[in-house]
Write a protein that holds these residues in place. Structure first.
Motif, mmCIF file in Angstrom:
data_model
loop_
_atom_site.group_PDB
_atom_site.id
_atom_site.type_symbol
_atom_site.label_atom_id
_atom_site.label_comp_id
_atom_site.label_asym_id
_atom_site.label_seq_id
_atom_site.Cartn_x
_atom_site.Cartn_y
_atom_site.Cartn_z
ATOM 1 N N MET A 1 0.843 -1.173 0.000
ATOM 2 C CA MET A 1 0.000 0.000 0.000
ATOM 3 C C MET A 1 0.892 1.241 0.000
ATOM 4 N N GLU A 2 0.578 2.148 -0.857
ATOM 5 C CA GLU A 2 1.360 3.378 -0.981
ATOM 6 C C GLU A 2 0.993 4.357 0.132
ATOM 7 N N GLN A 3 2.028 5.033 0.668
ATOM 8 C CA GLN A 3 1.791 5.993 1.751
ATOM 9 C C GLN A 3 1.155 7.265 1.191
ATOM 10 N N GLN A 4 0.161 7.760 1.906
ATOM 11 C CA GLN A 4 -0.552 8.957 1.493
ATOM 12 C C GLN A 4 0.142 10.187 2.080
ATOM 13 N N ASN A 5 0.690 11.037 1.228
ATOM 14 C CA ASN A 5 1.367 12.247 1.696
ATOM 15 C C ASN A 5 0.422 13.214 2.377
ATOM 16 N N ASP A 6 -0.859 13.203 1.998
ATOM 17 C CA ASP A 6 -1.797 14.164 2.568
ATOM 18 C C ASP A 6 -2.170 13.853 4.020
ATOM 19 N N LEU A 7 -1.728 12.713 4.542
ATOM 20 C CA LEU A 7 -2.001 12.366 5.933
ATOM 21 C C LEU A 7 -0.800 12.599 6.843
ATOM 22 N N GLN A 8 0.341 12.911 6.278
ATOM 23 C CA GLN A 8 1.562 13.051 7.064
ATOM 24 C C GLN A 8 1.562 14.318 7.917
ATOM 25 N N GLU A 9 2.229 14.182 9.053
ATOM 26 C CA GLU A 9 2.453 15.318 9.934
ATOM 27 C C GLU A 9 3.940 15.653 9.888
ATOM 28 N N LYS A 10 4.257 16.916 9.660
ATOM 29 C CA LYS A 10 5.659 17.344 9.600
ATOM 30 C C LYS A 10 6.077 17.881 10.969
ATOM 31 N N THR A 11 7.240 17.409 11.443
ATOM 32 C CA THR A 11 7.750 17.853 12.733
ATOM 33 C C THR A 11 8.286 19.271 12.623
ATOM 34 N N VAL A 12 7.810 20.143 13.494
ATOM 35 C CA VAL A 12 8.272 21.532 13.555
ATOM 36 C C VAL A 12 9.387 21.644 14.592
ATOM 37 N N THR A 13 9.141 21.119 15.801
ATOM 38 C CA THR A 13 10.151 21.125 16.868
ATOM 39 C C THR A 13 10.062 19.826 17.651
ATOM 40 N N THR A 14 11.175 19.449 18.267
ATOM 41 C CA THR A 14 11.234 18.280 19.145
ATOM 42 C C THR A 14 11.903 18.696 20.440
ATOM 43 N N LYS A 15 11.280 18.335 21.564
ATOM 44 C CA LYS A 15 11.859 18.619 22.875
ATOM 45 C C LYS A 15 11.954 17.307 23.645
ATOM 46 N N GLN A 16 13.195 16.907 23.975
ATOM 47 C CA GLN A 16 13.372 15.690 24.752
ATOM 48 C C GLN A 16 13.028 15.982 26.212
ATOM 49 N N ILE A 17 12.163 15.150 26.790
ATOM 50 C CA ILE A 17 11.673 15.331 28.150
ATOM 51 C C ILE A 17 12.399 14.413 29.130
ATOM 52 N N PHE A 18 12.694 13.187 28.696
ATOM 53 C CA PHE A 18 13.272 12.184 29.586
ATOM 54 C C PHE A 18 14.115 11.212 28.782
ATOM 55 N N SER A 19 15.235 10.791 29.350
ATOM 56 C CA SER A 19 16.073 9.764 28.750
ATOM 57 C C SER A 19 16.470 8.778 29.835
ATOM 58 N N GLY A 20 15.921 7.559 29.762
ATOM 59 C CA GLY A 20 16.183 6.537 30.770
ATOM 60 C C GLY A 20 16.944 5.360 30.211
ATOM 61 N N LYS A 21 17.000 4.276 30.983
ATOM 62 C CA LYS A 21 17.703 3.067 30.553
ATOM 63 C C LYS A 21 16.967 2.355 29.423
ATOM 64 N N VAL A 22 15.658 2.446 29.414
ATOM 65 C CA VAL A 22 14.864 1.712 28.429
ATOM 66 C C VAL A 22 14.203 2.625 27.410
ATOM 67 N N ILE A 23 13.636 3.725 27.855
ATOM 68 C CA ILE A 23 12.868 4.594 26.955
ATOM 69 C C ILE A 23 13.387 6.023 26.970
ATOM 70 N N GLN A 24 12.982 6.748 25.935
ATOM 71 C CA GLN A 24 13.162 8.191 25.871
ATOM 72 C C GLN A 24 11.789 8.776 25.569
ATOM 73 N N VAL A 25 11.516 9.941 26.145
ATOM 74 C CA VAL A 25 10.230 10.597 25.919
ATOM 75 C C VAL A 25 10.478 11.980 25.334
ATOM 76 N N GLN A 26 9.719 12.299 24.299
ATOM 77 C CA GLN A 26 9.851 13.608 23.660
ATOM 78 C C GLN A 26 8.478 14.174 23.350
ATOM 79 N N ILE A 27 8.444 15.491 23.201
ATOM 80 C CA ILE A 27 7.225 16.165 22.750
ATOM 81 C C ILE A 27 7.559 16.846 21.425
#
Length: 185
Positions: free
Chosen positions: A1-27
């Motif tokens: 199935m071909e990806q639909q460009n009209d559904l994509q969200e473009k990232t404007v900014t990324t802010k890392q909130i947490f970085s642990g042993k297993v996961i990282q969390v960002q907004i």
């Protein structure tokens, strides 16, 4: 199935909130297809494996383990996190042996799936292990598990009672049941 460009969200900014042993969390602030912006809370995870270990006498090897986020003990198939650059098949063999002590002569890839794509990028690789040979379990130092061998009927009963509740084990249970039904045909 071909990806639909009209559904994509473009990232404007990324802010890392947490970085642990297993996961990282960002907004992430994202530009929506309609031109508006929104935020996305994202959990980054290195991926994991899970193993459906089946014995020659028709039982599944599972572990009973306390899960702090749930504040309860549940029954699960053996599973664990991928190390950086680790091959999922190698990880599957390692996790099976660490958690249960069993080694498998055969490890067949069943499926790979995203566990919670609404907020996490974790991909889980599910394998069926057969030709099992018992040995001593070597769980991680902070991991306490009880190993059990259960029949399909017992597994279905544990699921109905709410003892088997996690997605990977429920999926494995259905895959096992499907495999048994196919072998009867």
């Amino acid at each position: 199935m071909e990806q639909q460009n009209d559904l994509q969200e473009k990232t404007v900014t990324t802010k890392q909130i947490f970085s642990g042993k297993v996961i990282q969390v960002q907004i992430d602030e994202v530009l929506l297809p309609n031109g508006k912006t929104s935020t996305r809370e994202i959990v980054r995870h290195p991926g994991a494996v899970a193993v459906l270990p089946l014995t020659a006498d028709g039982k599944m090897i599972v572990v009973r383990q306390f899960r702090k986020p749930l504040e309860r003990t549940i029954v699960e198939i053996p599973a664990g996190k991928l190390e950086k650059g680790e091959d999922p098949l190698v990880c599957a063999h390692r996790e099976l042996e660490e958690e249960t002590g069993y080694q498998a002569d055969s490890m067949e890839h069943l499926s790979s799936f995203y566990t919670s794509p609404g907020f996490a990028d974790e991909i889980l690789h599910l394998y069926i292990a057969t030709g099992l040979r018992p040995g001593p379990a070597r769980p991680d130092e902070d991991e306490f598990v009880e190993t059990m061998a259960i029949t399909l009927a017992e597994a279905k009963n544990l699921h109905q009672q709410g003892e088997i509740r996690d997605a990977k084990t429920v999926l494995a249970l259905f895959a096992w049941e499907n495999r048994v039904l196919q072998q009867r045909d």
